[in-house]
Design an enzyme around this catalytic site. Structure first.
Site, PDB file in Angstrom:
ATOM      1  N   HIS A  89       0.820  -1.221   0.000  1.00 55.69           N
ATOM      2  CA  HIS A  89       0.000   0.000   0.000  1.00 55.69           C
ATOM      3  C   HIS A  89       0.850   1.266   0.000  1.00 55.69           C
ATOM      4  CE1 HIS A  89       0.468  -0.276   4.509  1.00 55.69           C
ATOM      5  NE2 HIS A  89       0.544   1.036   4.367  1.00 55.69           N
ATOM      6  N   ASP A 127       0.217  -7.754   1.479  1.00 53.96           N
ATOM      7  CA  ASP A 127       0.547  -6.327   1.531  1.00 53.96           C
ATOM      8  C   ASP A 127       2.054  -6.108   1.595  1.00 53.96           C
ATOM      9  OD1 ASP A 127       0.051  -3.615   1.480  1.00 53.96           O
ATOM     10  OD2 ASP A 127      -0.141  -3.445   3.655  1.00 53.96           O
ATOM     11  N   SER A 178       4.810   2.598   7.925  1.00 54.72           N
ATOM     12  CA  SER A 178       4.472   1.430   7.114  1.00 54.72           C
ATOM     13  C   SER A 178       5.662   1.012   6.256  1.00 54.72           C
ATOM     14  CB  SER A 178       3.279   1.727   6.206  1.00 54.72           C
ATOM     15  OG  SER A 178       2.107   1.887   6.966  1.00 54.72           O
TER      16      SER A 178
END
Length: 379
Positions: free
Chosen positions: A121, A151, A225
């Site tokens: 993402h 992911d 992230s």
């Protein structure tokens, strides 16, 4: 003897008087580390550190070892208004043109060849990806491949003398182990936070298709992230990927993808361009007394199959709606997440045993899994 005692008492009296005078007039003389500032203010300073050993309980050694291999990732892409081609929209609002949309994340250098692990993402849909190292070097990165099911994404940069993180063994982590989260939260710069492993094997969160998260209370915020979760030795344990938050910031519940999963994804993407997983074509559901009664099956654990795709490997192997799968290739399947993970781990084209409950009977079937269709990119 009396004379010596008299001399001793007089000496003690003199010393006590001198101490009282100094303590009253110059108290700084009696304080260790006492000094005076340029403005004449009395201060007390700590003695100089030898620098040989870090302070007890310090994680500085782990941070120094792992931090250079954690990079900041900046992405940009052009976006247009969904009605920008509508003549009436252009009549009232003019030609809006393309606008640049930027993103921020982190990544981990895991190979001297320039391979970087991050979250899908973070780079999904990006037109340009720029990586910034802790030594201020910058480079454009190319996407080698992505795996939306977990992911994860693999990038590559062309730079020399790259710092590389040491991969740890996430399977040996225990709840309560101390860990560090390293990343670039909110774009403020590389940041290290500490916490413990709060839980292992977290799943059914609805974040990814395949979930086996390490949960930690180390502060993870937007921008973290794709960053590193490391142990107290500075070895990589996971890739930070998500948080539970009502405010958008850290609330002490963060999730990281174990490095054992990341290694499998890395190998699959670099070798084949994608991750190859097993697939049998069923619609699984969590077993409940109501479903068991509806399908007339006498089972207290397992995953109930509510539908089977016609012509799929499961149908060809004899699996029917109403069957309860108890194990796959010897691995227990007590919930849907465990079934998905077990089937995904099967080698396409190679038969595997499925233990299941049908009615009041237990059966063992041999099913030849196919290749799992690639997940569509999320918007």
């Amino acid at each position: 003897m009396k004379r010596y005692w008299l001399l001793f008492s007089q000496a003690v009296t003199v010393l006590a008087a001198a101490y009282f005078v100094v303590a009253t007039l110059q108290p700084g003389w009696l304080q260790r580390g006492a000094t005076t500032s340029g403005a004449g203010i009395s201060l007390i300073e700590a003695p100089p550190s030898t620098g040989a050993q870090p302070a007890a309980g310090s994680f500085s050694a782990a941070a120094r070892k792992a931090a250079p291999a954690v990079v900041s990732i900046n992405t940009s892409k052009e976006v247009r208004h969904p009605r920008s081609n509508d003549p009436w929209f252009q009549f009232f609002f003019g030609d809006q043109g393309a606008q640049a949309q930027t993103g921020l994340g982190s990544g981990v250098i895991i190979s001297p060849e320039g391979y970087i692990l991050t979250n899908n993402h973070v780079v999904e849909g990006a037109d340009e990806i720029e990586v910034t190292l802790t030594d201020s070097r910058r480079a454009s990165a190319t996407v080698i491949g992505t795996d939306p099911d977990t992911d994860l994404a693999v990038l590559k940069v062309q730079l020399d003398k790259l710092p590389v993180i040491v991969l740890g063994d996430s399977d040996r982590l225990d709840v309560g182990d101390q860990v560090l989260a390293i990343g670039n939260p909110f774009g403020v710069g590389q940041t290290v936070t500490s916490g413990i492993v709060s839980a292992l094997g977290r799943n059914q969160l609805g974040i990814n298709t395949f979930e086996n998260f390490i949960q930690t209370d180390a502060a993870i915020n937007p921008g973290n992230s794709g960053g590193a979760l490391v142990d107290v030795n500075g070895n990589l344990m996971g890739i930070n990927t998500a948080i539970y938050s009502r405010s958008g910031g850290s609330m002490g519940i963060g999730f990281a993808i174990p490095v054992s999963t990341a290694k499998l994804v890395l190998d699959g993407i670099v070798r084949d361009g994608q991750v190859t997983r097993g697939w049998i074509g069923v619609e699984p559901g969590e077993l409940s007394p109501e479903l068991a009664q509806t399908f007339g099956v006498q089972a207290t654990r397992g995953v109930i199959i509510t539908g089977v795709l016609q012509g799929a490997p499961a149908a060809q192997g004899g699996i029917r709606p109403g069957d309860v799968i108890l194990s796959v290739a010897g691995k227990p399947t007590d919930n849907v997440s465990q079934l998905l993970t077990a089937v995904a781990g099967l080698q396409p084209g190679k038969a595997a045993s499925f233990e299941l409950q049908r009615g009041d009977r237990q059966l063992e079937l041999s099913v030849v899994p196919g290749t799992r269709p690639r997940m569509q990119q999320r918007r």
